[in-house]
Design an enzyme around this catalytic site. Structure first.
Site, mmCIF file in Angstrom:
data_model
loop_
_atom_site.group_PDB
_atom_site.id
_atom_site.type_symbol
_atom_site.label_atom_id
_atom_site.label_comp_id
_atom_site.label_asym_id
_atom_site.label_seq_id
_atom_site.Cartn_x
_atom_site.Cartn_y
_atom_site.Cartn_z
ATOM 1 N N SER A 65 -11.236 18.996 -6.325
ATOM 2 C CA SER A 65 -11.912 18.402 -7.480
ATOM 3 C C SER A 65 -13.430 18.385 -7.356
ATOM 4 O O SER A 65 -14.122 18.015 -8.310
ATOM 5 C CB SER A 65 -11.405 16.965 -7.691
ATOM 6 N N VAL A 70 -3.881 -4.870 -4.047
ATOM 7 C CA VAL A 70 -3.893 -4.971 -5.515
ATOM 8 C C VAL A 70 -2.736 -5.808 -6.045
ATOM 9 O O VAL A 70 -2.592 -5.945 -7.260
ATOM 10 C CB VAL A 70 -3.873 -3.567 -6.163
ATOM 11 N N GLY A 71 -1.879 -6.355 -5.170
ATOM 12 C CA GLY A 71 -0.843 -7.272 -5.645
ATOM 13 C C GLY A 71 0.555 -6.690 -5.707
ATOM 14 O O GLY A 71 1.411 -7.244 -6.395
ATOM 15 N N LYS A 72 0.821 -5.598 -4.995
ATOM 16 C CA LYS A 72 2.155 -4.981 -5.061
ATOM 17 C C LYS A 72 3.228 -5.913 -4.484
ATOM 18 O O LYS A 72 4.269 -6.115 -5.090
ATOM 19 C CB LYS A 72 2.155 -3.655 -4.293
ATOM 20 N N THR A 73 2.932 -6.462 -3.316
ATOM 21 C CA THR A 73 3.922 -7.327 -2.676
ATOM 22 C C THR A 73 4.062 -8.655 -3.405
ATOM 23 O O THR A 73 5.171 -9.157 -3.610
ATOM 24 C CB THR A 73 3.525 -7.570 -1.211
ATOM 25 N N LYS A 81 -11.473 7.148 -9.932
ATOM 26 C CA LYS A 81 -12.768 7.822 -9.861
ATOM 27 C C LYS A 81 -13.739 7.261 -10.898
ATOM 28 O O LYS A 81 -14.922 7.037 -10.613
ATOM 29 C CB LYS A 81 -12.589 9.322 -10.075
ATOM 30 N N GLY A 120 0.067 2.100 -5.017
ATOM 31 C CA GLY A 120 -1.339 1.823 -5.256
ATOM 32 C C GLY A 120 -2.053 1.452 -3.977
ATOM 33 O O GLY A 120 -1.439 1.329 -2.912
ATOM 34 N N PRO A 121 -3.359 1.266 -4.047
ATOM 35 C CA PRO A 121 -4.154 0.947 -2.850
ATOM 36 C C PRO A 121 -3.826 -0.449 -2.323
ATOM 37 O O PRO A 121 -3.207 -1.260 -3.012
ATOM 38 C CB PRO A 121 -5.602 1.035 -3.362
ATOM 39 N N PRO A 122 -4.250 -0.750 -1.093
ATOM 40 C CA PRO A 122 -3.965 -2.073 -0.511
ATOM 41 C C PRO A 122 -4.671 -3.187 -1.267
ATOM 42 O O PRO A 122 -5.762 -2.998 -1.812
ATOM 43 C CB PRO A 122 -4.506 -1.949 0.921
#
Length: 846
Positions: free
Chosen positions: A741, A409-412, A784, A405-407
């Site tokens: 797109s 957002v809580g992945k780490t 989007k 996911g984008p930077p």
């Protein structure tokens, strides 16, 4: 000439007497004593015969038929029975056993042996000579003096009596001796005795060889111990005694580890090299560092998993807002592990032990023989450890998660929460920019400054065998002439192989099968296919503006107030201030930039409080949107907003970046050339600007072909199809753009410009188009759609095949938007173009 006589029977247990030999006999059984007394009253002759088994009360059934007529010699009486010397005189065979006066008697007849046909035969003489030599050799090997051996053997010259003499002295079983007694042929008996004598000699030779080897080994060990003591004394005189203490401490630490067989062998070899090398030598320093790495790795230390789903759910909710799909996937992962643990516990209750299939019992994992023998308490502790290890291994197999996911957002941070909910250690390794295979696998010890790779370093940092191991930014791995680090990760992230991961520095396998690996990435397209195939992708999408506001209230603002010394000032942000920070000062999918802006506000407030000596610069401790504007200055972000009016030739598209989704405008303009040709002539050129990529240019050409071919159906006058120049432009020309797109938006802008029909200002669209006007599905729907919602769009056109993807959009966003699913451009234009020109004035675009 055979004679019959009746003699008392003397049963023999565990021995056989041969003719011509005298043997001491101990007698104590009542029947045997009576038989001896009867013989002593007569001519002192008895029939000495062996028992078939060692029964206390002998009977005729357990006695052999052939024995020896023996004469009782010296007799010595005692409390426990009688000691006597028995001299064999003649082979005899029992014809009948009878019980008389409490003891056995037998009717016996003499048995004559069979002499050889020709005692002068060369073969027989060679046999006789060979057995004499071998018998003498056997006696000498047993330690008898050579004179005694020859004196005994030379006293007997007859071959038959010599065979009996040797048979009486060699170590044989009762059955073997009885067989020799019953062999009447002198030649056959000599051959059998020769074979048995040679077997005894071979046995003694083997024993002597083994003894020699043992003595040699013991001698080497004693010599080594002596030399070691000398070395210690020399080192003490030279001041190197500290090195010996360090080596002993290191050896003691290593001996406590339950290392695999290969690792133990390597450790012992390196310890020997360390002891032989000088303290200040470069080699000693390299070996010492290597052994310290071995000693500090968690070979058998592990954390106990906390598999309480309620606790895990509470931890995840405390640490993160939203991310429902991600939390559900984590809880599913923990639920599977909990069920496995329950199954193992039930099976153990039923069988009393862990299933054999769950254990990994290989020879390589056996403890080294150098480990001292354990006491009963230590053995119980070892059994408990083995059961924990079996349980851990049985539960170890599982998916390797990839958070994508984008930077921001809580992945780490959610990986850290998983470790906290499981009760495991947490270790993070940043892989961004790693371009060398040695970063993963380590350097070989032949290089100067060699060290283990990041995986082994992380395991040492964790201190346990089963940590949560985060591989951060796995999509940022690079490649160089030094190797591909992503290829080195293939073994690490394969549950079928990582139980024997071999770091180049260690050179011995290390078990990673119990590690819970979690990887993070922004672009999964940058991850090689084989590596991506080993991981289960969990998508992290961006937050809505409302979610960002809630995250700011619950997490970001309290944390920044604490970090900037304002926790006790009772400050807070009102809703308008937070909304202003989200929409006007940040533009991202995550909340990292939002936290920075909150921190900037907090620092400025802290400065004002400090300079005004505690005077509150805010209104009642509440920071408003106006004060945010005053503190941060003008808004830094100018996101695209929906058009304020319906316009001709401008369509609203949607795009996706790793920072999140947003809208973009596609502009189309047509102008006639200076020298037009006849009506219906083909257009001269198509101009594309806005730094478009190849795929986007192809979409624009396909859209133009469709619109011009279907001009009549779209209400485009023929005058617009003369020799014209068509220009398609996408603003923000400094930003590269690509992808298929935008085909729908380009088609709509062209159709609007050529037909004169305005495009609705409140509708955004996305989708790939074909020459036939079909609308094909695209990716990134959630991002989007959220970007369109932030821009003020109310209606969204999506390809029909993307209808299921709308389920990923948060309920809050779905409630504010109307979705239109289309399969053809005809449906798109029917929705996006107004039926007639609008009366609203056109807005000039600066």
């Amino acid at each position: 000439m055979s004679t019959r006589q009746t003699l008392p029977v003397l049963p023999l247990r565990g021995t056989v007497i041969f003719p011509g030999l005298t043997a001491p006999i101990a007698a104590g059984r009542p029947g045997t004593l009576r038989a001896i007394e009867s013989a002593l009253k007569g001519d002192r002759l008895v029939f000495a015969v062996a028992q078939k088994d060692n029964t206390e009360e002998p009977s005729a059934d357990i006695l052999y038929s052939m024995g020896v007529i023996a004469r009782i010699g010296q007799v010595q009486r005692g409390l426990g029975g009688v000691q006597l010397l028995l001299h064999g005189e003649q082979r005899a065979t029992s014809l009948q056993y009878t019980m008389t006066e409490g003891f056995l008697s037998a009717v016996v007849t003499n048995t004559e042996e069979m002499a050889p046909l020709d005692e002068k035969d060369a073969a027989f003489e060679a046999l006789h000579k060979e057995i004499r030599e071998r018998a003498a050799e056997l006696g000498e090997r047993r330690g008898l003096p050579e004179e005694v051996v020859h004196q005994v053997l030379d006293s007997v010259t007859e071959p038959g009596k010599f065979a009996d003499l040797v048979a009486g002295y060699i170590e044989l079983s009762v059955a073997e001796k009885q067989g020799l007694l019953e062999t009447l042929s002198v030649e056959d008996r000599l051959r059998k005795v020769l074979v048995m004598v040679q077997r005894q000699i071979s046995l003694l030779e083997a024993q002597e060889e083994i003894k020699s080897q043992v003595q040699e080994e013991l001698g080497e060990r004693q010599r080594e111990m002596f030399l070691r003591e000398q070395m210690k004394a020399i080192q003490k005189e030279l001041g190197d005694d500290d090195q010996s203490k360090e080596i002993e401490e290191l050896r003691e630490k290593l001996n406590k580890l339950e290392l695999p067989k290969d690792a133990r062998t390597e450790v012992e070899r390196e310890l020997g090299r360390l002891e032989r090398s000088g303290r200040e030598s470069m080699e000693a320093q390299v070996i010492r560092t290597y052994l310290e790495w071995i000693a500090e790795l968690p070979w058998n230390t592990r954390s106990d998993d906390q598999l309480d789903l309620t606790h895990a759910h509470t931890v995840l909710e405390e640490d993160h807002y939203g991310l429902k799909d991600v939390k559900d996937r984590v809880l599913e992962f923990l639920a599977v592990r909990q069920l496995r643990a329950q199954q193992l516990a039930e099976e153990m209750d039923r069988t009393g032990e862990f299933p054999a299939a769950k254990l990994k019992t290989t020879a390589d994992e056996a403890p080294s023989a150098s480990i001292p023998k354990k006491t009963n308490h230590e053995e119980k502790d070892r059994q408990i450890t083995d059961k924990r290890e079996a349980k851990a291994r049985a539960m170890a197999k599982g998916p390797i998660l990839l958070f994508s996911g984008p930077p921001g957002v809580g992945k780490t941070s959610i990986a850290k929460s998983i470790a906290r909910s499981l009760g495991r250690e947490y270790v993070r390794v940043a892989l961004g920019g790693a371009r060398d295979e040695a970063d993963i696998r380590g350097h070989r010890r032949t290089y100067v400054g060699a060290m283990p790779g990041r995986i082994i370093q992380g395991m040492k940092q964790a201190g346990t065998k089963n940590p949560v191991f985060l591989l951060d930014e796995v999509d940022k791995l690079g490649q160089s002439f030094q190797g591909d680090p992503s290829a080195a990760l293939l073994e690490v992230l394969d549950p079928a192989q990582n139980d024997s991961f071999t770091d180049h520095y260690l050179g011995i396998p290390f078990d990673l099968s119990e590690v819970l690996f979690i990887a993070t990435a922004n672009f999964i397209q940058n991850i090689p296919g084989p590596l991506l195939d080993r991981m289960e992708v969990v998508d992290f999408a961006g937050y809505t503006e409302r979610e960002k506001q809630e995250i700011a209230k619950k997490y970001l603002i309290p944390r920044q107030l604490e970090e900037n010394g304002l926790a006790d000032k009772k400050l807070s942000f009102d809703d308008d201030a937070i909304a202003s920070l989200v929409s006007k000062y940040t533009r991202e999918s995550g909340v990292r930039q939002l936290e920075r802006e909150i921190g900037k506000v907090a620092r400025k407030v802290a400065r004002r409080i400090a300079t005004k000596e505690g005077e509150d610069p805010t209104k009642d401790g509440i920071i408003s949107a106006e004060e945010v504007r005053e503190l941060l200055g003008r808004p830094k972000v100018h996101p695209e907003k929906a058009n304020v009016a319906h316009e001709v030739g401008i369509a609203t598209g949607m795009y996706y970046t790793p920072m999140g989704g947003d809208i973009m405008f596609v502009e189309a303009s047509v102008r006639p050339l200076a020298a037009p040709t006849a009506e219906g002539g083909a257009p001269v050129s198509l101009i594309l600007t806005g730094q478009l990529g190849d795929v986007m240019k192809e979409s624009a050409r396909a859209a133009f072909t469709y619109v011009t071919k279907n001009a009549e159906a779209l209400g485009i006058p023929k005058s617009k199809l003369g020799t014209v120049e068509t220009h398609i432009h996408v603003p923000a020309g400094a930003i590269p753009k690509d992808g298929p797109s935008a085909g729908v938006a380009i088609s709509t802008a062209l159709a609007s410009e050529l037909s004169g029909r305005p495009v609705r200002k409140d509708i955004a669209m996305t989708g790939e188009v074909t020459l036939r006007g079909r609308v094909l599905p695209i990716g990134g729907v959630k991002e989007k759609v959220l970007g369109a919602l932030r821009a003020g769009i109310t209606d969204v056109i999506l390809p029909k095949d993307n209808e299921a993807d709308v389920e990923d959009v948060p309920d809050e966003a779905r409630g504010q938007l109307r979705f239109h699913f289309v399969g053809t451009l005809e449906e798109v234009l029917a929705l996006a173009l107004l039926p007639e020109p609008t009366k609203e004035p056109l807005v000039a675009v600066a």
